[in-house]
Design a protein around this motif. Structure first.
Motif, PDB file in Angstrom:
ATOM      1  N   THR A  98       0.837  -1.198   0.000  1.00  0.00           N
ATOM      2  CA  THR A  98       0.000   0.000   0.000  1.00  0.00           C
ATOM      3  C   THR A  98       0.870   1.245   0.000  1.00  0.00           C
ATOM      4  O   THR A  98       1.853   1.324   0.745  1.00  0.00           O
ATOM      5  CB  THR A  98      -0.920   0.032   1.237  1.00  0.00           C
ATOM      6  N   VAL A  99       0.516   2.211  -0.836  1.00  0.00           N
ATOM      7  CA  VAL A  99       1.241   3.481  -0.908  1.00  0.00           C
ATOM      8  C   VAL A  99       0.328   4.597  -0.416  1.00  0.00           C
ATOM      9  O   VAL A  99      -0.802   4.748  -0.892  1.00  0.00           O
ATOM     10  CB  VAL A  99       1.702   3.780  -2.349  1.00  0.00           C
ATOM     11  N   LEU A 100       0.817   5.368   0.548  1.00  0.00           N
ATOM     12  CA  LEU A 100       0.120   6.571   0.994  1.00  0.00           C
ATOM     13  C   LEU A 100       0.574   7.726   0.112  1.00  0.00           C
ATOM     14  O   LEU A 100       1.749   8.105   0.134  1.00  0.00           O
ATOM     15  CB  LEU A 100       0.430   6.869   2.457  1.00  0.00           C
ATOM     16  N   ILE A 101      -0.314   8.268  -0.694  1.00  0.00           N
ATOM     17  CA  ILE A 101      -0.011   9.408  -1.556  1.00  0.00           C
ATOM     18  C   ILE A 101      -0.401  10.670  -0.798  1.00  0.00           C
ATOM     19  O   ILE A 101      -1.582  10.926  -0.573  1.00  0.00           O
ATOM     20  CB  ILE A 101      -0.768   9.319  -2.888  1.00  0.00           C
ATOM     21  N   VAL A 102       0.585  11.439  -0.382  1.00  0.00           N
ATOM     22  CA  VAL A 102       0.354  12.591   0.481  1.00  0.00           C
ATOM     23  C   VAL A 102       0.304  13.860  -0.355  1.00  0.00           C
ATOM     24  O   VAL A 102       1.200  14.126  -1.165  1.00  0.00           O
ATOM     25  CB  VAL A 102       1.454  12.698   1.553  1.00  0.00           C
ATOM     26  N   SER A 103      -0.741  14.662  -0.150  1.00  0.00           N
ATOM     27  CA  SER A 103      -0.890  15.934  -0.869  1.00  0.00           C
ATOM     28  C   SER A 103      -1.444  16.981   0.087  1.00  0.00           C
ATOM     29  O   SER A 103      -2.426  16.729   0.794  1.00  0.00           O
ATOM     30  CB  SER A 103      -1.833  15.777  -2.064  1.00  0.00           C
ATOM     31  N   ALA A 104      -0.810  18.153   0.124  1.00  0.00           N
ATOM     32  CA  ALA A 104      -1.272  19.233   0.994  1.00  0.00           C
ATOM     33  C   ALA A 104      -2.474  19.936   0.364  1.00  0.00           C
ATOM     34  O   ALA A 104      -2.587  20.046  -0.856  1.00  0.00           O
ATOM     35  CB  ALA A 104      -0.146  20.232   1.239  1.00  0.00           C
ATOM     36  N   LEU A 105      -3.368  20.427   1.224  1.00  0.00           N
ATOM     37  CA  LEU A 105      -4.558  21.135   0.764  1.00  0.00           C
ATOM     38  C   LEU A 105      -4.350  22.647   0.714  1.00  0.00           C
ATOM     39  O   LEU A 105      -5.323  23.398   0.602  1.00  0.00           O
ATOM     40  CB  LEU A 105      -5.738  20.804   1.674  1.00  0.00           C
ATOM     41  N   ASP A 106      -3.097  23.085   0.781  1.00  0.00           N
ATOM     42  CA  ASP A 106      -2.814  24.519   0.702  1.00  0.00           C
ATOM     43  C   ASP A 106      -2.640  24.924  -0.755  1.00  0.00           C
ATOM     44  O   ASP A 106      -3.117  24.247  -1.670  1.00  0.00           O
ATOM     45  CB  ASP A 106      -1.588  24.874   1.542  1.00  0.00           C
ATOM     46  N   GLU A 107      -1.923  26.010  -1.007  1.00  0.00           N
ATOM     47  CA  GLU A 107      -1.766  26.508  -2.376  1.00  0.00           C
ATOM     48  C   GLU A 107      -0.969  25.574  -3.267  1.00  0.00           C
ATOM     49  O   GLU A 107      -0.969  25.710  -4.497  1.00  0.00           O
ATOM     50  CB  GLU A 107      -1.093  27.894  -2.361  1.00  0.00           C
ATOM     51  N   SER A 108      -0.284  24.575  -2.680  1.00  0.00           N
ATOM     52  CA  SER A 108       0.498  23.634  -3.486  1.00  0.00           C
ATOM     53  C   SER A 108      -0.337  22.465  -4.008  1.00  0.00           C
ATOM     54  O   SER A 108       0.185  21.611  -4.725  1.00  0.00           O
ATOM     55  CB  SER A 108       1.673  23.096  -2.663  1.00  0.00           C
ATOM     56  N   PHE A 109      -1.617  22.403  -3.662  1.00  0.00           N
ATOM     57  CA  PHE A 109      -2.481  21.303  -4.107  1.00  0.00           C
ATOM     58  C   PHE A 109      -2.464  21.204  -5.630  1.00  0.00           C
ATOM     59  O   PHE A 109      -2.668  22.192  -6.336  1.00  0.00           O
ATOM     60  CB  PHE A 109      -3.912  21.540  -3.626  1.00  0.00           C
ATOM     61  N   ASN A 110      -2.224  19.988  -6.144  1.00  0.00           N
ATOM     62  CA  ASN A 110      -2.079  19.785  -7.585  1.00  0.00           C
ATOM     63  C   ASN A 110      -2.741  18.465  -7.972  1.00  0.00           C
ATOM     64  O   ASN A 110      -2.175  17.390  -7.751  1.00  0.00           O
ATOM     65  CB  ASN A 110      -0.603  19.776  -7.969  1.00  0.00           C
ATOM     66  N   ILE A 111      -3.926  18.531  -8.537  1.00  0.00           N
ATOM     67  CA  ILE A 111      -4.659  17.315  -8.886  1.00  0.00           C
ATOM     68  C   ILE A 111      -3.950  16.514  -9.958  1.00  0.00           C
ATOM     69  O   ILE A 111      -3.998  15.279  -9.973  1.00  0.00           O
ATOM     70  CB  ILE A 111      -6.106  17.670  -9.328  1.00  0.00           C
ATOM     71  N   ASP A 136      -6.658  22.148   7.992  1.00  0.00           N
ATOM     72  CA  ASP A 136      -7.013  23.330   8.772  1.00  0.00           C
ATOM     73  C   ASP A 136      -6.555  24.626   8.107  1.00  0.00           C
ATOM     74  O   ASP A 136      -6.960  25.715   8.517  1.00  0.00           O
ATOM     75  CB  ASP A 136      -6.414  23.228  10.174  1.00  0.00           C
ATOM     76  N   LEU A 137      -5.716  24.506   7.069  1.00  0.00           N
ATOM     77  CA  LEU A 137      -5.237  25.688   6.358  1.00  0.00           C
ATOM     78  C   LEU A 137      -5.987  25.915   5.048  1.00  0.00           C
ATOM     79  O   LEU A 137      -5.604  26.764   4.251  1.00  0.00           O
ATOM     80  CB  LEU A 137      -3.734  25.544   6.064  1.00  0.00           C
ATOM     81  N   CYS A 138      -7.068  25.158   4.845  1.00  0.00           N
ATOM     82  CA  CYS A 138      -7.790  25.216   3.569  1.00  0.00           C
ATOM     83  C   CYS A 138      -9.269  25.495   3.809  1.00  0.00           C
ATOM     84  O   CYS A 138      -9.895  24.895   4.699  1.00  0.00           O
ATOM     85  CB  CYS A 138      -7.614  23.886   2.822  1.00  0.00           C
ATOM     86  N   ASP A 139      -9.849  26.419   3.017  1.00  0.00           N
ATOM     87  CA  ASP A 139     -11.269  26.746   3.115  1.00  0.00           C
ATOM     88  C   ASP A 139     -12.122  25.966   2.128  1.00  0.00           C
ATOM     89  O   ASP A 139     -13.348  26.111   2.116  1.00  0.00           O
ATOM     90  CB  ASP A 139     -11.478  28.254   2.874  1.00  0.00           C
ATOM     91  N   THR A 140     -11.461  25.158   1.271  1.00  0.00           N
ATOM     92  CA  THR A 140     -12.201  24.412   0.244  1.00  0.00           C
ATOM     93  C   THR A 140     -11.873  22.919   0.322  1.00  0.00           C
ATOM     94  O   THR A 140     -11.644  22.262  -0.684  1.00  0.00           O
ATOM     95  CB  THR A 140     -11.857  24.950  -1.157  1.00  0.00           C
ATOM     96  N   VAL A 141     -11.837  22.393   1.545  1.00  0.00           N
ATOM     97  CA  VAL A 141     -11.476  20.986   1.738  1.00  0.00           C
ATOM     98  C   VAL A 141     -12.408  20.057   0.983  1.00  0.00           C
ATOM     99  O   VAL A 141     -11.974  19.158   0.255  1.00  0.00           O
ATOM    100  CB  VAL A 141     -11.474  20.629   3.240  1.00  0.00           C
ATOM    101  N   ASP A 142     -13.712  20.258   1.124  1.00  0.00           N
ATOM    102  CA  ASP A 142     -14.681  19.360   0.488  1.00  0.00           C
ATOM    103  C   ASP A 142     -14.555  19.406  -1.037  1.00  0.00           C
ATOM    104  O   ASP A 142     -14.652  18.368  -1.706  1.00  0.00           O
ATOM    105  CB  ASP A 142     -16.101  19.738   0.901  1.00  0.00           C
ATOM    106  N   GLU A 143     -14.334  20.594  -1.575  1.00  0.00           N
ATOM    107  CA  GLU A 143     -14.218  20.728  -3.019  1.00  0.00           C
ATOM    108  C   GLU A 143     -12.998  19.988  -3.551  1.00  0.00           C
ATOM    109  O   GLU A 143     -13.072  19.262  -4.555  1.00  0.00           O
ATOM    110  CB  GLU A 143     -14.121  22.209  -3.384  1.00  0.00           C
ATOM    111  N   LYS A 144     -11.859  20.156  -2.868  1.00  0.00           N
ATOM    112  CA  LYS A 144     -10.636  19.489  -3.325  1.00  0.00           C
ATOM    113  C   LYS A 144     -10.712  17.981  -3.108  1.00  0.00           C
ATOM    114  O   LYS A 144     -10.226  17.199  -3.928  1.00  0.00           O
ATOM    115  CB  LYS A 144      -9.426  20.088  -2.613  1.00  0.00           C
TER     116      LYS A 144
END
Length: 325
Positions: A98-111, A136-144
């Protein structure tokens, strides 16, 4: 001798056990590659560290491989792999469940980067869990989160923040005895904090009491596999894919038709660039797979969706990653 080491702590599973012969059980032993040096392999076994000199008669091996050795710790054979990460025919790591793919929800978020990581994990025949950090640093968690979920409705996604470790308990539930975990993510995504939340690096319970830095104990009997080559793969391969996509996009802008699929349409500038050697066809194929993610047309998204569906639910993967309870 390190009597505290067991094969299951190193990631041993039924899939590998089934490859052993009667002679192996009676006269041989198994060990797992934890370091690859220019002239030798270092392996962890129930007896501790084994140094295995490289020989032209041996297959190429990488961190994570399981190897059968005789009573003198000489090479007998390599067991078949359940998963393999490689890059340009260079072996990176093997037998990761299993691989955990880690992505921040801040301005660096890249789909697009997450898509590429998912392709890397699928190509290696491993399973993926996307971990979205800094919630906690993102206002659009659900959208992302929804953007990521659209890549595959069956994709497992966990969300964590910088102030609480409670969501990490959900991750630990995936760590089962004998399973091997790896972590991928761009710099600044929160990988280091995630690792520190899962294990205590200076604890005797984390290390195997031998000089190696690739295999670490995780909660519930799982093992974390980490290596410089794997970290380099996550940074270079995924990022180069994004820059490659941008190049394809520039050529695609000059296609005759706005909805060109870059197959056999007249006036396709992308096909022209491939024929003239300005674009790599494999890169274009990766671009087309990425481009069709999330489209409404069912025919367009069927191929990538099916790819991850097979990865998550194929019977072959289930057999490979079954473990002894």
């Amino acid at each position: 001798m390190d009597a505290s080491i067991s094969l299951f702590e190193l990631g041993w599973q039924t899939y590998f056990q089934q490859q052993l012969s009667l002679d192996d059980l009676e006269s041989h032993s198994v060990a797992r590659v934890c370091q690859v040096e220019p002239s030798r392999y270092n392996l962890l076994s129930e007896s501790g560290l084994i140094h295995l000199s490289k020989d032209v008669s041996q297959p190429n091996m990488t961190i994570g491989d399981w190897v059968v050795v005789d009573g003198d710790n000489k090479f007998v054979r390599k067991l078949d792999r359940s998963a393999l990460f490689n890059q340009d025919a260079h072996l990176i790591a093997s037998n990761i469940d299993t691989v955990l793919i880690v992505s921040a929800l801040d301005e660096s978020f890249n789909i697009e980067l997450i898509k590429r990581y998912l392709e890397l994990v699928h190509d290696a025949e491993a399973d993926a869990i996307v971990v979205l950090t800094k919630a906690d640093l993102c206002d659009t968690v659900d959208e992302k989160r929804e953007q990521v979920q659209r890549l595959d409705p069956l994709l497992l996604i966990e969300t964590v923040n910088t102030k609480s470790d409670e969501p990490l308990q959900a991750l630990q539930d995936f760590f089962k005895k004998g399973r091997t975990i790896a972590i991928l993510g761009a710099p600044g995504s929160g990988k280091s904090r995630l690792v520190r939340s899962l294990i205590t690096l200076d604890s005797d319970l984390t290390h195997f009491s031998v000089a190696q830095d690739a295999l670490f104990r995780l909660p519930n009997g799982a093992v974390l596999l980490d290596s410089p080559a794997l970290r380099e793969l996550q940074a270079n391969e995924a990022q180069s894919s994004i820059s490659g996509f941008e190049l394809v996009t520039k050529f695609a802008e000059k296609c005759r038709f706005n909805d060109c699929s870059h197959n056999n349409e007249p006036g396709c500038n992308v096909r022209k660039a491939i024929e003239e050697g300005e674009l790599d066809e494999q890169r274009v194929k990766a671009f087309k797979r990425s481009h069709f993610y999330g489209e409404d047309d069912s025919n367009q998204k069927s191929k990538p969706h099916d790819k991850f569906h097979r990865s998550a639910h194929s019977e072959a993967r289930a057999r490979k990653h079954s473990i002894s309870e």
